[in-house]
Design a protein around this motif. Sequence first.
Motif, PDB file in Angstrom:
ATOM      1  N   ALA A  36      73.232  20.920  17.756  1.00 52.82           N
ATOM      2  CA  ALA A  36      72.334  20.694  16.617  1.00 52.82           C
ATOM      3  C   ALA A  36      72.080  19.199  16.419  1.00 52.82           C
ATOM      4  CB  ALA A  36      72.928  21.310  15.352  1.00 52.82           C
ATOM      5  N   TRP A  37      73.126  18.401  16.533  1.00 53.35           N
ATOM      6  CA  TRP A  37      73.007  16.952  16.355  1.00 53.35           C
ATOM      7  C   TRP A  37      72.102  16.347  17.428  1.00 53.35           C
ATOM      8  CZ3 TRP A  37      76.123  13.072  19.202  1.00 53.35           C
ATOM      9  CH2 TRP A  37      75.937  11.777  18.717  1.00 53.35           C
ATOM     10  N   ASN A  39      69.853  17.884  19.290  1.00 51.37           N
ATOM     11  CA  ASN A  39      68.474  18.367  19.130  1.00 51.37           C
ATOM     12  C   ASN A  39      67.757  17.634  18.004  1.00 51.37           C
ATOM     13  OD1 ASN A  39      67.838  20.301  21.180  1.00 51.37           O
ATOM     14  ND2 ASN A  39      69.441  21.578  20.301  1.00 51.37           N
ATOM     15  N   GLN A  40      68.491  17.296  16.965  1.00 49.09           N
ATOM     16  CA  GLN A  40      67.902  16.514  15.872  1.00 49.09           C
ATOM     17  C   GLN A  40      67.474  15.143  16.393  1.00 49.09           C
ATOM     18  OE1 GLN A  40      70.175  13.918  14.067  1.00 49.09           O
ATOM     19  NE2 GLN A  40      68.252  13.192  13.274  1.00 49.09           N
ATOM     20  N   ASN A  43      64.335  15.584  18.837  1.00 47.79           N
ATOM     21  CA  ASN A  43      63.113  16.032  18.175  1.00 47.79           C
ATOM     22  C   ASN A  43      62.675  15.139  17.019  1.00 47.79           C
ATOM     23  OD1 ASN A  43      62.858  18.334  19.868  1.00 47.79           O
ATOM     24  ND2 ASN A  43      64.499  19.304  18.707  1.00 47.79           N
ATOM     25  N   GLN A  44      63.215  13.942  16.951  1.00 44.72           N
ATOM     26  CA  GLN A  44      62.843  13.010  15.885  1.00 44.72           C
ATOM     27  C   GLN A  44      61.365  12.669  15.927  1.00 44.72           C
ATOM     28  OE1 GLN A  44      64.778   9.166  15.525  1.00 44.72           O
ATOM     29  NE2 GLN A  44      66.728  10.154  15.992  1.00 44.72           N
ATOM     30  N   GLN A  48      60.891   9.896  11.037  1.00 48.69           N
ATOM     31  CA  GLN A  48      62.322  10.171  10.894  1.00 48.69           C
ATOM     32  C   GLN A  48      63.167   9.079  11.540  1.00 48.69           C
ATOM     33  OE1 GLN A  48      62.131  13.991  12.796  1.00 48.69           O
ATOM     34  NE2 GLN A  48      62.430  15.100  10.867  1.00 48.69           N
ATOM     35  N   LYS A  53      70.596   7.231   7.882  1.00 48.57           N
ATOM     36  CA  LYS A  53      71.400   8.239   7.198  1.00 48.57           C
ATOM     37  C   LYS A  53      72.466   7.517   6.376  1.00 48.57           C
ATOM     38  CE  LYS A  53      70.581  11.955  10.445  1.00 48.57           C
ATOM     39  NZ  LYS A  53      69.568  11.354  11.251  1.00 48.57           N
ATOM     40  N   GLU A  57      76.582   8.023  12.541  1.00 47.72           N
ATOM     41  CA  GLU A  57      76.555   9.285  13.281  1.00 47.72           C
ATOM     42  C   GLU A  57      77.574   9.312  14.413  1.00 47.72           C
ATOM     43  OE1 GLU A  57      72.585  11.199  13.877  1.00 47.72           O
ATOM     44  OE2 GLU A  57      71.886   9.221  13.196  1.00 47.72           O
ATOM     45  N   ARG A  78      63.197   6.563  19.241  1.00 50.63           N
ATOM     46  CA  ARG A  78      64.260   7.353  18.614  1.00 50.63           C
ATOM     47  C   ARG A  78      65.515   6.528  18.336  1.00 50.63           C
ATOM     48  NH1 ARG A  78      63.272  12.394  22.564  1.00 50.63           N
ATOM     49  NH2 ARG A  78      62.791  10.630  23.910  1.00 50.63           N
TER      50      ARG A  78
END
Length: 158
Positions: A36-37, A39-40, A43-44, A48, A53, A57, A78
């Motif tokens: 999930a991390w 893919n985030q 797909n930024q 984004q 954050k 991370e 990214r």
Amino acid sequence: MKQTVSFTPFDLSVLVNSKIGALRDEKLEDINFAEAWLNQIFNQSLEQASHKKKSCEVCSSQPDCELHHIAGRKHDFRTLTACKQCHTELTESQKTWDARWYKYNQPENIRLAFFLLGLHDILLLKTKKTANSIYEELAKSFRQEIATLLTRDPRGQT
């Protein structure tokens, strides 16, 4: 008097299998989180990528977070949020990459290689900071693709 613990073969089987099941569940949870991390990150959107954050991370610390360009600013937009210490380590690692990293307007295969190199370094640092070997295994899995991309002729000739 010392008491001894004895298990029947059935008890041992249940015990061993429950431990294996717990480990499987833990690893699956780690893999799902990593998936999930990542893919985030993949797909930024451009928007984004410009937002920090609240915590790093890589190591989860919160003070002095900055945006780190995974492939380097000139090769991809990214980013991920990294504390000052993690950001410094990642940036220093980038400086050891292929000399083409310093140049703008690289072919797509080189830019992709730099993105994968960035992920590789992030995953290795995350392994170091979290002691979770899942990230190291993922990092190592990119090495062949990175080498292939760095040696591929951009005109399609090898």
